[in-house]
Design a protein around this motif. Structure first.
Motif, PDB file in Angstrom:
ATOM      1  N   PHE A  65       0.825  -1.204   0.000  1.00 47.87           N
ATOM      2  CA  PHE A  65       0.000   0.000   0.000  1.00 47.87           C
ATOM      3  C   PHE A  65       0.864   1.261   0.000  1.00 47.87           C
ATOM      4  O   PHE A  65       0.596   2.211  -0.753  1.00 47.87           O
ATOM      5  CB  PHE A  65      -0.920   0.013   1.226  1.00 47.87           C
ATOM      6  N   LEU A  66       1.890   1.296   0.845  1.00 51.30           N
ATOM      7  CA  LEU A  66       2.731   2.484   0.936  1.00 51.30           C
ATOM      8  C   LEU A  66       3.545   2.699  -0.338  1.00 51.30           C
ATOM      9  O   LEU A  66       3.688   3.836  -0.816  1.00 51.30           O
ATOM     10  CB  LEU A  66       3.661   2.369   2.148  1.00 51.30           C
ATOM     11  N   LEU A  67       4.068   1.610  -0.914  1.00 58.36           N
ATOM     12  CA  LEU A  67       4.791   1.728  -2.184  1.00 58.36           C
ATOM     13  C   LEU A  67       3.874   2.211  -3.300  1.00 58.36           C
ATOM     14  O   LEU A  67       4.292   2.987  -4.170  1.00 58.36           O
ATOM     15  CB  LEU A  67       5.413   0.378  -2.560  1.00 58.36           C
ATOM     16  N   PHE A  68       2.635   1.759  -3.274  1.00 58.88           N
ATOM     17  CA  PHE A  68       1.651   2.191  -4.274  1.00 58.88           C
ATOM     18  C   PHE A  68       1.439   3.703  -4.175  1.00 58.88           C
ATOM     19  O   PHE A  68       1.357   4.394  -5.194  1.00 58.88           O
ATOM     20  CB  PHE A  68       0.331   1.444  -4.043  1.00 58.88           C
ATOM     21  N   SER A  69       1.358   4.212  -2.940  1.00 62.90           N
ATOM     22  CA  SER A  69       1.198   5.661  -2.753  1.00 62.90           C
ATOM     23  C   SER A  69       2.413   6.418  -3.256  1.00 62.90           C
ATOM     24  O   SER A  69       2.302   7.429  -3.966  1.00 62.90           O
ATOM     25  CB  SER A  69       0.965   5.978  -1.272  1.00 62.90           C
ATOM     26  N   VAL A  70       3.610   5.947  -2.894  1.00 60.40           N
ATOM     27  CA  VAL A  70       4.842   6.628  -3.298  1.00 60.40           C
ATOM     28  C   VAL A  70       4.993   6.620  -4.813  1.00 60.40           C
ATOM     29  O   VAL A  70       5.392   7.624  -5.423  1.00 60.40           O
ATOM     30  CB  VAL A  70       6.057   5.954  -2.626  1.00 60.40           C
ATOM     31  N   ALA A  71       4.652   5.495  -5.442  1.00 65.76           N
ATOM     32  CA  ALA A  71       4.771   5.387  -6.895  1.00 65.76           C
ATOM     33  C   ALA A  71       3.851   6.376  -7.613  1.00 65.76           C
ATOM     34  O   ALA A  71       4.156   6.827  -8.721  1.00 65.76           O
ATOM     35  CB  ALA A  71       4.444   3.958  -7.339  1.00 65.76           C
ATOM     36  N   ARG A  72       2.744   6.719  -6.965  1.00 63.28           N
ATOM     37  CA  ARG A  72       1.813   7.686  -7.564  1.00 63.28           C
ATOM     38  C   ARG A  72       2.142   9.118  -7.189  1.00 63.28           C
ATOM     39  O   ARG A  72       1.428  10.052  -7.563  1.00 63.28           O
ATOM     40  CB  ARG A  72       0.385   7.365  -7.107  1.00 63.28           C
ATOM     41  N   GLY A  73       3.212   9.303  -6.435  1.00 66.97           N
ATOM     42  CA  GLY A  73       3.591  10.646  -6.017  1.00 66.97           C
ATOM     43  C   GLY A  73       2.720  11.206  -4.907  1.00 66.97           C
ATOM     44  O   GLY A  73       2.654  12.431  -4.717  1.00 66.97           O
ATOM     45  N   ASP A  74       2.051  10.335  -4.165  1.00 64.37           N
ATOM     46  CA  ASP A  74       1.157  10.755  -3.092  1.00 64.37           C
ATOM     47  C   ASP A  74       1.975  10.990  -1.815  1.00 64.37           C
ATOM     48  O   ASP A  74       2.620  10.076  -1.308  1.00 64.37           O
ATOM     49  CB  ASP A  74       0.098   9.666  -2.865  1.00 64.37           C
ATOM     50  N   ARG A  75       1.927  12.202  -1.276  1.00 56.69           N
ATOM     51  CA  ARG A  75       2.695  12.545  -0.085  1.00 56.69           C
ATOM     52  C   ARG A  75       1.899  12.344   1.206  1.00 56.69           C
ATOM     53  O   ARG A  75       2.421  12.551   2.306  1.00 56.69           O
ATOM     54  CB  ARG A  75       3.139  14.020  -0.165  1.00 56.69           C
ATOM     55  N   ARG A  76       0.642  11.917   1.104  1.00 56.99           N
ATOM     56  CA  ARG A  76      -0.208  11.839   2.294  1.00 56.99           C
ATOM     57  C   ARG A  76       0.264  10.835   3.346  1.00 56.99           C
ATOM     58  O   ARG A  76       0.055  11.074   4.550  1.00 56.99           O
ATOM     59  CB  ARG A  76      -1.659  11.555   1.884  1.00 56.99           C
ATOM     60  N   PRO A  77       0.894   9.709   2.969  1.00 54.66           N
ATOM     61  CA  PRO A  77       1.407   8.830   4.026  1.00 54.66           C
ATOM     62  C   PRO A  77       2.380   9.524   4.973  1.00 54.66           C
ATOM     63  O   PRO A  77       2.386   9.268   6.182  1.00 54.66           O
ATOM     64  CB  PRO A  77       2.093   7.703   3.240  1.00 54.66           C
TER      65      PRO A  77
END
Length: 306
Positions: A65-77
């Motif tokens: 899940f966290l890698l998926f967020s990072v790959a999309r450029g999502d800084r929310r984590p």
């Protein structure tokens, strides 16, 4: 003419989005049913400890899940970790929701089977409905009362086989199944605020990673944990992590986004049906007529209460 064409295109787009949302909700529920059956297979084939399954599964799914967020450029984590209020909500969600649900669900499967554990877990809609009534300061609706009666009657049939003098379900299986339902209610109630602010990938990623790390010290023997695993067990476990955990949550939340939480919750009632069918076809679990009637009552209950 142009306006009519635009209206037709808009309706077509709405139809396709609705169809896609329905498909995602059904896929998410079906994959959750697969998850329970896969765990049941691992228990029967290898005797693996439930805490090992919980720890490794949660850590790997959380990282995905966290890698998926990072790959999309999502800084929310990363933003979530700087918000003290959000961290408190995350800890409550992880402990009283995810940990309680996952641990109790695995123990219920070990004591019974995946279909029975999944159906008992579906009783989570009852405390969720009760919380909704308290928050809304209203009495239960008639359909909710009917659903609660069906749920109690179904649980009675599963646990006693229709004969009050005997307990058809092991007491441990019933206790852990009901605890899994409470944890499932926590999953629905506790993360609402942080989910809307930080998104499903950030919230589920950190919560799963935290639960997996907390469970790790309680694994009895890491050295011998997977000594009896063969190739089929590793393949099933890989599918459990990717399909039964990561993909199931992604599909379910996409359904919520496109068709709303109510329709998605109703469509996800395919979960106990999926677990029951897979348990019978894959593992060879045999259910009595009273078991099937109890399952049917609880399945009918879910859209009434949702």
């Amino acid at each position: 003419m142009a306006e009519a064409h635009a209206g037709t295109a808009s309706r077509a787009g709405s139809y396709h989005m609705n169809l896609r949302g329905v498909a995602c909700a059904l896929a998410g529920g079906a994959l959750w049913g697969f998850s329970g059956t896969a765990v049941s297979y691992l228990f029967r084939s290898s005797g693996i400890d439930p805490m090992w399954v919980m720890s490794v599964r949660m850590v790997l799914a959380g990282i995905l899940f966290l890698l998926f967020s990072v790959a999309r450029g999502d800084r929310r984590p990363f933003e979530l970790l700087r918000d003290k209020s959000a961290v408190r909500d995350l800890l409550l969600f992880a402990g009283a929701g995810l940990f309680l649900n996952q641990f109790s669900y695995l123990m219920a499967i070990q004591a019974t089977n995946s279909a029975t554990a999944t159906v008992l877990q579906s009783l989570q809609l009852l405390p969720v409905a009760a919380v909704a009534c308290v928050i809304g300061r209203r009495a239960p609706k008639r359909r909710e009362v009917i659903g609660m009666v069906l749920a109690l009657a179904g649980t009675f049939l599963i646990t006693t086989g229709g004969d009050p003098s005997q307990m058809a379900l092991p007491p441990a299986g019933l206790a852990f199944g009901l605890l899994a339902a409470l944890g499932g209610a926590g999953l629905a109630v506790f993360p609402g605020k942080i989910l809307s602010t930080y998104g499903v990938s950030a919230v589920n990623g950190w919560a799963m990673l935290l639960v997996g790390l907390i469970a790790a010290p309680f694994v009895p023997d890491w050295g011998q944990a997977v000594a009896s695993f063969d190739i089929s067990c590793w393949v099933v476990f890989g599918a459990l992590v990717v399909l039964g955990t990561w993909c199931s949550y992604l599909f379910y939340m996409q359904g919520v986004h496109e068709i709303g939480s109510l329709k998605t919750a109703m469509l996800s009632t395919v979960e106990p049906i999926s677990a029951t069918v897979l348990s019978a076809l894959w593992i060879g679990v045999v259910f009595s007529p009273t078991d099937l009637l109890g399952f049917a009552m609880i399945i009918i209950m879910m859209p009434l209460v949702a």
